[in-house]
Design a protein around this motif. Sequence first.
Motif, PDB file in Angstrom:
ATOM      1  N   ILE A  46       0.837  -1.213   0.000  1.00  0.00           N
ATOM      2  CA  ILE A  46       0.000   0.000   0.000  1.00  0.00           C
ATOM      3  C   ILE A  46       0.872   1.263   0.000  1.00  0.00           C
ATOM      4  CG2 ILE A  46      -1.715   1.330   1.333  1.00  0.00           C
ATOM      5  CD1 ILE A  46      -2.932  -1.424   2.096  1.00  0.00           C
ATOM      6  N   LEU A  47       1.890   1.281   0.850  1.00  0.00           N
ATOM      7  CA  LEU A  47       2.714   2.502   0.916  1.00  0.00           C
ATOM      8  C   LEU A  47       3.491   2.712  -0.381  1.00  0.00           C
ATOM      9  CD1 LEU A  47       4.030   2.692   4.600  1.00  0.00           C
ATOM     10  CD2 LEU A  47       1.800   3.272   3.667  1.00  0.00           C
ATOM     11  N   SER A  48       4.015   1.642  -0.957  1.00  0.00           N
ATOM     12  CA  SER A  48       4.762   1.809  -2.206  1.00  0.00           C
ATOM     13  C   SER A  48       3.814   2.219  -3.338  1.00  0.00           C
ATOM     14  CB  SER A  48       5.496   0.512  -2.564  1.00  0.00           C
ATOM     15  OG  SER A  48       6.167   0.702  -3.783  1.00  0.00           O
ATOM     16  N   ALA A  49       2.634   1.603  -3.407  1.00  0.00           N
ATOM     17  CA  ALA A  49       1.663   1.984  -4.452  1.00  0.00           C
ATOM     18  C   ALA A  49       1.248   3.443  -4.265  1.00  0.00           C
ATOM     19  CB  ALA A  49       0.450   1.060  -4.402  1.00  0.00           C
ATOM     20  N   MET A  50       1.101   3.888  -3.012  1.00  0.00           N
ATOM     21  CA  MET A  50       0.757   5.302  -2.755  1.00  0.00           C
ATOM     22  C   MET A  50       1.868   6.227  -3.263  1.00  0.00           C
ATOM     23  SD  MET A  50      -0.898   5.217   1.094  1.00  0.00           S
ATOM     24  CE  MET A  50      -0.943   7.011   1.261  1.00  0.00           C
ATOM     25  N   ARG A  51       3.104   5.869  -2.952  1.00  0.00           N
ATOM     26  CA  ARG A  51       4.226   6.737  -3.374  1.00  0.00           C
ATOM     27  C   ARG A  51       4.319   6.796  -4.897  1.00  0.00           C
ATOM     28  NH1 ARG A  51       9.011   5.791   1.227  1.00  0.00           N
ATOM     29  NH2 ARG A  51       7.604   6.104   2.998  1.00  0.00           N
ATOM     30  N   HIS A  52       4.112   5.645  -5.549  1.00  0.00           N
ATOM     31  CA  HIS A  52       4.157   5.637  -7.010  1.00  0.00           C
ATOM     32  C   HIS A  52       2.990   6.450  -7.595  1.00  0.00           C
ATOM     33  CE1 HIS A  52       7.039   2.288  -6.545  1.00  0.00           C
ATOM     34  NE2 HIS A  52       7.465   2.673  -7.734  1.00  0.00           N
ATOM     35  N   PHE A  53       1.828   6.353  -6.964  1.00  0.00           N
ATOM     36  CA  PHE A  53       0.675   7.093  -7.486  1.00  0.00           C
ATOM     37  C   PHE A  53       0.886   8.601  -7.330  1.00  0.00           C
ATOM     38  CE2 PHE A  53      -3.766   8.766  -7.076  1.00  0.00           C
ATOM     39  CZ  PHE A  53      -4.166   8.503  -8.373  1.00  0.00           C
ATOM     40  N   ALA A  54       1.511   8.991  -6.209  1.00  0.00           N
ATOM     41  CA  ALA A  54       1.809  10.427  -6.019  1.00  0.00           C
ATOM     42  C   ALA A  54       2.700  10.904  -7.165  1.00  0.00           C
ATOM     43  CB  ALA A  54       2.488  10.641  -4.675  1.00  0.00           C
ATOM     44  N   GLY A  55       3.670  10.069  -7.555  1.00  0.00           N
ATOM     45  CA  GLY A  55       4.553  10.411  -8.679  1.00  0.00           C
ATOM     46  C   GLY A  55       3.756  10.526  -9.975  1.00  0.00           C
ATOM     47  N   GLU A  56       2.806   9.590 -10.162  1.00  0.00           N
ATOM     48  CA  GLU A  56       1.979   9.606 -11.375  1.00  0.00           C
ATOM     49  C   GLU A  56       1.158  10.913 -11.439  1.00  0.00           C
ATOM     50  OE1 GLU A  56      -0.421   5.981 -11.578  1.00  0.00           O
ATOM     51  OE2 GLU A  56      -1.763   6.909 -13.055  1.00  0.00           O
ATOM     52  N   LEU A  57       0.621  11.319 -10.292  1.00  0.00           N
ATOM     53  CA  LEU A  57      -0.167  12.557 -10.262  1.00  0.00           C
ATOM     54  C   LEU A  57       0.715  13.771 -10.547  1.00  0.00           C
ATOM     55  CD1 LEU A  57      -2.566  12.075  -7.186  1.00  0.00           C
ATOM     56  CD2 LEU A  57      -3.161  11.975  -9.608  1.00  0.00           C
ATOM     57  N   GLU A  58       1.904  13.775  -9.952  1.00  0.00           N
ATOM     58  CA  GLU A  58       2.814  14.917 -10.170  1.00  0.00           C
ATOM     59  C   GLU A  58       3.195  15.017 -11.647  1.00  0.00           C
ATOM     60  OE1 GLU A  58       4.800  15.502  -5.754  1.00  0.00           O
ATOM     61  OE2 GLU A  58       5.705  14.095  -7.170  1.00  0.00           O
ATOM     62  N   GLU A  59       3.450  13.870 -12.234  1.00  0.00           N
ATOM     63  CA  GLU A  59       3.781  13.874 -13.669  1.00  0.00           C
ATOM     64  C   GLU A  59       2.635  14.423 -14.513  1.00  0.00           C
ATOM     65  OE1 GLU A  59       5.221  10.225 -15.614  1.00  0.00           O
ATOM     66  OE2 GLU A  59       6.758  10.294 -14.036  1.00  0.00           O
ATOM     67  N   ALA A  60       1.411  14.169 -14.036  1.00  0.00           N
ATOM     68  CA  ALA A  60       0.242  14.667 -14.774  1.00  0.00           C
ATOM     69  C   ALA A  60      -0.031  16.142 -14.467  1.00  0.00           C
ATOM     70  CB  ALA A  60      -0.976  13.819 -14.427  1.00  0.00           C
ATOM     71  N   GLY A  61       0.785  16.740 -13.604  1.00  0.00           N
ATOM     72  CA  GLY A  61       0.658  18.187 -13.376  1.00  0.00           C
ATOM     73  C   GLY A  61       0.004  18.587 -12.061  1.00  0.00           C
ATOM     74  N   TRP A  62      -0.303  17.613 -11.198  1.00  0.00           N
ATOM     75  CA  TRP A  62      -0.913  17.939  -9.901  1.00  0.00           C
ATOM     76  C   TRP A  62       0.162  18.357  -8.902  1.00  0.00           C
ATOM     77  CZ3 TRP A  62      -6.122  18.019  -8.973  1.00  0.00           C
ATOM     78  CH2 TRP A  62      -6.949  17.364  -9.890  1.00  0.00           C
ATOM     79  N   THR A  63      -0.236  19.171  -7.927  1.00  0.00           N
ATOM     80  CA  THR A  63       0.641  19.453  -6.778  1.00  0.00           C
ATOM     81  C   THR A  63       0.239  18.465  -5.686  1.00  0.00           C
ATOM     82  OG1 THR A  63       0.618  21.773  -7.354  1.00  0.00           O
ATOM     83  CG2 THR A  63       1.305  21.231  -5.093  1.00  0.00           C
ATOM     84  N   VAL A  64       1.193  17.640  -5.255  1.00  0.00           N
ATOM     85  CA  VAL A  64       0.868  16.628  -4.239  1.00  0.00           C
ATOM     86  C   VAL A  64       1.626  16.932  -2.953  1.00  0.00           C
ATOM     87  CG1 VAL A  64       0.823  14.167  -3.680  1.00  0.00           C
ATOM     88  CG2 VAL A  64       0.545  14.896  -6.061  1.00  0.00           C
TER      89      VAL A  64
END
Length: 512
Positions: free
Chosen positions: A55-73
């Motif tokens: 769960i923690l690793s998937a969360m960290r990867h998803f945060a990266g995915e959102l940042e790449e898409a232009g979100w501020t996380v």
Amino acid sequence: MPEDRPSLVVILGDQLSPGMTSLSSADKHRDVVLMCEVEEETSYVGHHKQKIAFILSAMRHFAGELEEAGWTVDYIRLDDKANSGSFTGEVERAIKRHEPDRIVITDAGEYRVQEMVDGWSQTFEIDVDCLPDKRFICSKSEFEDWAEGRKSLRMEYFYREMRKKTGLLMTQADKPAGGEWNYDKENRKPAGDDLFLPKRQRFEPDRITAEVIEMVGEKFANNFGTLEEFGWAVTRQDAEKAFEHFLGAAAGDFGTYQDAMLEGQPFLWHSLISPYLNVGLLDPLDVCRQVAEAYEDGKIPLNSAEGFIRQILGWREYVRGIYWREMPDYRERNAMRAQRDLPWFYWSGETDMACLKAAIGQTRDHAYAHHIQRLMITGTFALIYGVEPRQVHEWYLAVYIDAFEWVELPNTLGMSQFGDGGILGSKPYAASGAYIDRMSNYCDNCAYDVKKRTEDDACPFNSLYWDFVARHEKTLKGNPRMGRIYSNWERMDEETQKALRKRAKEVIEGMG
Ligand code: FAD
Ligand code: DLZ
Ligand code: SF4
């Protein structure tokens, strides 16, 4: 100026999908996404180490995915010094940092977390927009409408409605493909150990996962389970690869061997996608569509396609509906009045019963056991031994990588322990050793003899089964599906009945 203030978009650990309603209703150029690793969530049960790492690793990867898409996380790590340890504490701190004009969140998966979310508006005097989770095929209100006024809530009828609603495996004339709704009678074959088994894909931990694994190994050293075999996908891309691999290598035989069990073979023809579906790395309707397409293209047989789709379109949606309909008191139900403690070997794996040793051992090593192992080995044993359902529930919630209360609780307390008195199933899944002997090869190398019932080396399932039947005569005898079992019990001579109950007592005392 209020319009300049951002919204705070809260994304929980099982909301890792770019199409979340919370994200769709926000503006990536203005708003801030909050994701937080918190002590309260990592410790509300003693989760398996691989579950926390996943769960923690998937969360960290998803945060990266959102940042790449232009979100501020705004991402809070478990070991951040100022981490308050709870969702509510982290939302409070984030409100101070970002001064949002509102909080946006998608409905939480679990009742416990939804209660927290429901308190935020009052606690922080801020608007909270809590939006429905559209990843589910059946909304909560649609399920309520289906359930309303029905005497019995059998999954099979719900499933048919979902087939009609989605058009999955339906002909143009609105009939089920192949003429039947359900092909389960073709899906009960035991597997021979000479069968060719699909090799399962493993994903080597990348830098982020390796770092999380190291942290979990240290911080949760005393939790159940090992980390060595961790090979789960933690990104959408890899989860999709895992599913494609299943489609090509295992889906064809999924149905036929769905209930089979084999010593040393934890995965067989199962898909291993439940953790990905449950945290949002895969979409349930999308995987069902791909399976239906594979059938239509002649790549997999109907019994497998239908069996697979039923698990997701039927069971998964249905248990979620039951959970939200029956909570909060569902968790406390104990229709069979079972009071015994969970035997210690559920945690240690130390038992001479080969079937339980195998199911618990692979759970320790992989945080995984397939449905029949969960239902008919660890589940049935706890049922006929008489373990308090709350303890069984907490064990399942802790030890499986895919365990979130909305799906785990109805399966455990309802389906496997009959704790709800028959909402989910029409009779308890009690069984003697004969079922395990028919569906697996565990009994071949067991210290106990599955053919014996009362001797010192008799399979414990056998006497516990009849003891269960006798103990619950008052409650279960009137159940039409139990009629034949009670006739068999009554046909036994008194001496055999006594010997069975004596042996059951010895088994129970030996484990106490
Ligand atoms: P497959 O056998 O390949 O099935 C495909 C998919 O169907 C699964 O990924 C899952 O999403 C869905 N599915 C299958 N059976 C069920 C079911 N009964 N309820 C809901 N979805 C289902 N499943 C969880 O996701 N989380 C749990 O915490 C959980 N706890 C369980 C506890 C007990 C006591 C029992 C009997 C079952 C439980 N299940 C749970 C259901 C099922 O065992 C798992 O979904 C399945 O074993 C996951 O492995 P798989 O992905 O290889 O599934
Ligand atoms: C299960 C879990 C764990 C172990 N850790 C976190 C976490 O640190 N942060 C988080 O956002 N979610 C976590 N989860 C999932 C939640 O406990 C919970 O299941 C979901 O929020 C669903 O309500
Ligand atoms: Fe399990 Fe009984 Fe078979 Fe041993 S003999 S593996 S305890 S069912």
